[in-house]
Design a protein around this motif. Structure first.
Motif, short mmCIF file in Angstrom:
data_model
loop_
_atom_site.label_atom_id
_atom_site.label_comp_id
_atom_site.label_asym_id
_atom_site.label_seq_id
_atom_site.Cartn_x
_atom_site.Cartn_y
_atom_site.Cartn_z
N THR A 119 0.43 -4.97 0.58
CA THR A 119 1.35 -3.88 0.22
C THR A 119 1.35 -3.71 -1.30
OG1 THR A 119 2.70 -4.40 2.13
CG2 THR A 119 3.76 -3.10 0.39
N ALA A 120 1.40 -4.83 -2.02
CA ALA A 120 1.42 -4.77 -3.49
C ALA A 120 0.14 -4.17 -4.06
CB ALA A 120 1.63 -6.17 -4.05
N MET A 121 -0.94 -4.26 -3.29
CA MET A 121 -2.22 -3.73 -3.75
C MET A 121 -2.37 -2.25 -3.41
SD MET A 121 -4.71 -6.77 -2.50
CE MET A 121 -4.54 -8.44 -3.14
N GLY A 122 -1.39 -1.70 -2.69
CA GLY A 122 -1.45 -0.29 -2.34
C GLY A 122 -2.12 -0.06 -0.98
N VAL A 123 -2.24 -1.13 -0.20
CA VAL A 123 -2.84 -1.01 1.13
C VAL A 123 -1.71 -0.84 2.15
CG1 VAL A 123 -4.20 -2.28 2.87
CG2 VAL A 123 -4.85 -2.37 0.45
N THR A 124 -1.88 0.05 3.13
CA THR A 124 -0.80 0.32 4.09
C THR A 124 -1.33 0.25 5.52
OG1 THR A 124 -1.20 2.69 4.30
CG2 THR A 124 0.20 1.99 2.46
N LYS A 125 -0.40 0.49 6.46
CA LYS A 125 -0.79 0.46 7.88
C LYS A 125 -1.75 1.58 8.25
CE LYS A 125 2.82 2.25 10.48
NZ LYS A 125 4.15 2.10 11.07
N HIS A 150 -0.52 -7.76 10.95
CA HIS A 150 0.94 -7.79 10.78
C HIS A 150 1.40 -6.59 9.96
CE1 HIS A 150 4.88 -9.53 10.61
NE2 HIS A 150 4.84 -9.70 9.30
N LEU A 151 0.60 -6.22 8.99
CA LEU A 151 0.90 -5.03 8.18
C LEU A 151 0.84 -3.77 9.03
CD1 LEU A 151 1.15 -3.81 5.23
CD2 LEU A 151 -1.34 -3.77 5.18
N GLY A 152 0.03 -3.86 10.08
CA GLY A 152 -0.10 -2.69 10.97
C GLY A 152 -1.38 -1.91 10.74
#
Ligand code: DLL
Length: 431
Positions: A119-125, A150-152
Motif C-alpha cells: 500500500t505504501a508503495m502505491g500498489v492496490t487491489k 491479503h491486499l486483494g
C-alpha cells in the motif's frame, strides 16, 4: 497518502507501550519454551520480570545465525509443532541451513505487513502482481504471495526463472507490478530488448525489488529501462522473510514494521547499542512472532536508523538502504570495501553495462581485488586503445572513492552469468 492501518502512524508513546507489552510477553514465551533462551538469560542473571519495558531491551542476550544452526532444525521454536503451519529454510554456504517456522498467526501477521508495505508503495487491489521471487524453501515467493492476496490484488505466482515465460505473461496477462530481485529485473529487461520488445511498452508501473543489496544507481537504470517506479523491500528469513521493512513513495529510507520487529544498531566490535543515525549492524527483536521469536537477532546487515516522522506521515522507524553485509565487506590491503560502493561507481559509467563481478584473491599474502565489468555492446570494439581508456577512467574513479588501486577488466557483453534470484557478485578465490 494512504495507510493500511493505524500502527503505521502511532505516536511515540503509543508505540512504546505496544512494543513494551509485546516484548514482555515474548520474553516470557521464550524463557518458558526455549531452553536455549532460558539458559542464556540465567547465565546473565536475568529473569523475565527484569524486563519491564522496551528500555530493558539491551539487557537481553543476542542471537546469531550460528545459534540457529546449532539448534537445527527446530531447537529455537517457541511453539509446539501442532501449531506450526509453515516451514522455510535459507541455504547457507556452509553447514546446516537455517530453518524457520510460522504459526497461523505468524502467517497472518506476515500477510498484513506485506499488504501494508505494498500500500505504501502505491500498489492496490486493482493491481496484477507477477511474483517472480522463488517459491519453495526461500521466503520470497510465498511471503509476497500471501500478502498480495491479503491486499486483494491478483497474484500471478510464476516464481523465479523461465525468463521468456515471464515476458510472455507480463505482455499477455497485463501484469502491472513485478516482484523479484533487482538483478533479475535487469535480466528480464535485457532479454526483452534482445527479443525486440521495448521494456517500456508493458502495463508495469511498479517493481518491488529486494533480497539483495542494490544502489540508487541501479534503481535509476531499472526505472529508465522499464519506465516504472522501482521500490525497495527488505527482510530476512530468520526475522520473517520479505516485509521486515519497506519503502514508501517519499523514498526516504525503508520503514521498519517496528510494532513487530524492534530494531537496534550495534557496534560490530563492542556490541554496544549506538545512538540514532550511527552506522552499524542492524539487530532485530521479534515481539509478535509465535513460532520463532528471536531476541536481538544479529542480521550482519550494515545500515543506519532514523526515528523522525517521514514526509509520508508514518512514524515507523526508517533504515537507510543496506550498504552491505558485514560478512561481504572486503578488507583489501587494510581498506574496507563494500561491493555496493563499487556498484555505484560502475553504474555511472556510460560505456559499461550493470553486470559485474568482484574477484578476490590472495597473492603473496596480500589480498587483491579485480573488478570485471561488461562493456555495452555498442561500445565494444577491437580497438584496444578505447577499451583501455574506459578501464583507466573506472580505475581512477574507484581510486578517488576508495583510495585503493583496483584492477579493472572490461569483459565482453553478456559474458557474466545472469541471475534469476540473488546475484552472486563476489568470487573469493582465497578459500
Ligand atoms: O532475502 C527475504 C526477502 C525476500 C527480502 C524477498 C526481500 C524480498 P534471506 O534469503 O534470508 O531472505 O536473505 C536475507 O538478504 O540479511 C540482506 O543481507 C539481504 N537483503 C534482503 N532484502 C534486501 C534489500 C530474503 N532490500 C538477506 N536490500 C538480508 C539489501 C537485502 N539487502
Amino acid at each position: 497518502m494512504r495507510y493500511w492501518q493505524e500502527e503505521e502512524v502511532y505516536d511515540i508513546e503509543q508505540k512504546r507501550q505496544v512494543q513494551s507489552e509485546r516484548l514482555i510477553k515474548t520474553v516470557n514465551r521464550v524463557y518458558n519454551n526455549v531452553p536455549f533462551y532460558c539458559d542464556k538469560m540465567k547465565a546473565l542473571g536475568l529473569e523475565p520480570g527484569d524486563i519491564k519495558s522496551i528500555d530493558d531491551l539491551s539487557k537481553l542476550p543476542f542471537t546469531t545465525k550460528q545459534d540457529l544452526r546449532d539448534n537445527y532444525p527446530y531447537g529455537l521454536f517457541a511453539a509446539p509443532m501442532e501449531e506450526v503451519v509453515r516451514i522455510h529454510a535459507s541455504s547457507g554456504t556452509t553447514g546446516h541451513p537455517t530453518v524457520v517456522g510460522y504459526t497461523q498467526n505468524d502467517i497472518k501477521m506476515w500477510s498484513n505487513v506485506i499488504a501494508r508495505s505494498f500500500t505504501a508503495m502505491g500498489v492496490t487491489k486493482k493491481d496484477i502482481i507477477q511474483v517472480a521471487f522463488g517459491y519453495g524453501l526461500f521466503t520470497g515467493g510465498l511471503g509476497v504471495h500471501y500478502g498480495a492476496e491479503h491486499l486483494g490484488a491478483a497474484v500471478v505466482p510464476i516464481s523465479g526463472g523461465n525468463t521468456k515465460k515471464q515476458i510472455q505473461l507480463i505482455q499477455e496477462f497485463g501484469s502491472t507490478v513485478i516482484a523479484c530481485t533487482p538483478s533479475y529485473a535487469l535480466y528480464i529487461g535485457e532479454t526483452m530488448k534482445n527479443m525486440g520488445i521495448d521494456p517500456r511498452s508493458t502495463n508495469l508501473h511498479t517493481g518491488i525489488f529486494g533480497a539483495e543489496p542494490w544502489t540508487e544507481e541501479m534503481r535509476e537504470q531499472i526505472e529508465s529501462m522499464f519506465g516504472i517506479n522501482a521500490m525497495d523491500i527488505y527482510g530476512l528469513s530468520e526475522v520473517l522473510g520479505p516485509g521486515v521493512a519497506f519503502e514508501c513513495q517519499a523514498r526516504s529510507g525503508m520503514h521498519i514494521n517496528d510494532d513487530h520487529f524492534v530494531p537496534e544498531i550495534i557496534d560490530v566490535n563492542t556490541l554496544e547499542v549506538l545512538p540514532e543515525g550511527s552506522e552499524g549492524e542492524l539487530v532485530f527483536t521479534m515481539v509478535t512472532k509465535e513460532a520463532l521469536p528471536l531476541l536481538r537477532y544479529r542480521t550482519r546487515d550494515i545500515t543506519r536508523l532514523h526515528t523522525e516522522t517521514c514526509k509520508c506521515g508514518r512514524t515507523l522507524t526508517r533504515m537507510d538502504k543496506v550498504t552491505g553485509r558485514s560478512d561481504d565487506m572486503l578488507i583489501i590491503r587494510g581498506v574496507n570495501v563494500f561491493p555496493s560502493q563499487i556498484e555505484s561507481v560502475l553504474l555511472k559509467v556510460a560505456e559499461t553495462a550493470p553486470h559485474y563481478v568482484l574477484i578476490v584473491d590472495r597473492i603473496n599474502n596480500l589480498d587483491t581485488l579485480e573488478v570485471w565489468v561488461e562493456v555495452k555492446p555498442e561500445f565494444f570494439t577491437d580497438a584496444i586503445k578505447s577499451l583501455e581508456k574506459i578501464e583507466k577512467h573506472i580505475t581512477a574513479e574507484l581510486f578517488s572513492l576508495l583510495g585503493l588501486h583496483v584492477k579493472v577488466k572490461l569483459v565482453e557483453p553478456r559474458s557474466i552469468e545472469r541471475s534469476e534470484g540473488k546475484a552472486k557478485r563476489i568470487i573469493d578465490r582465497r578459500k
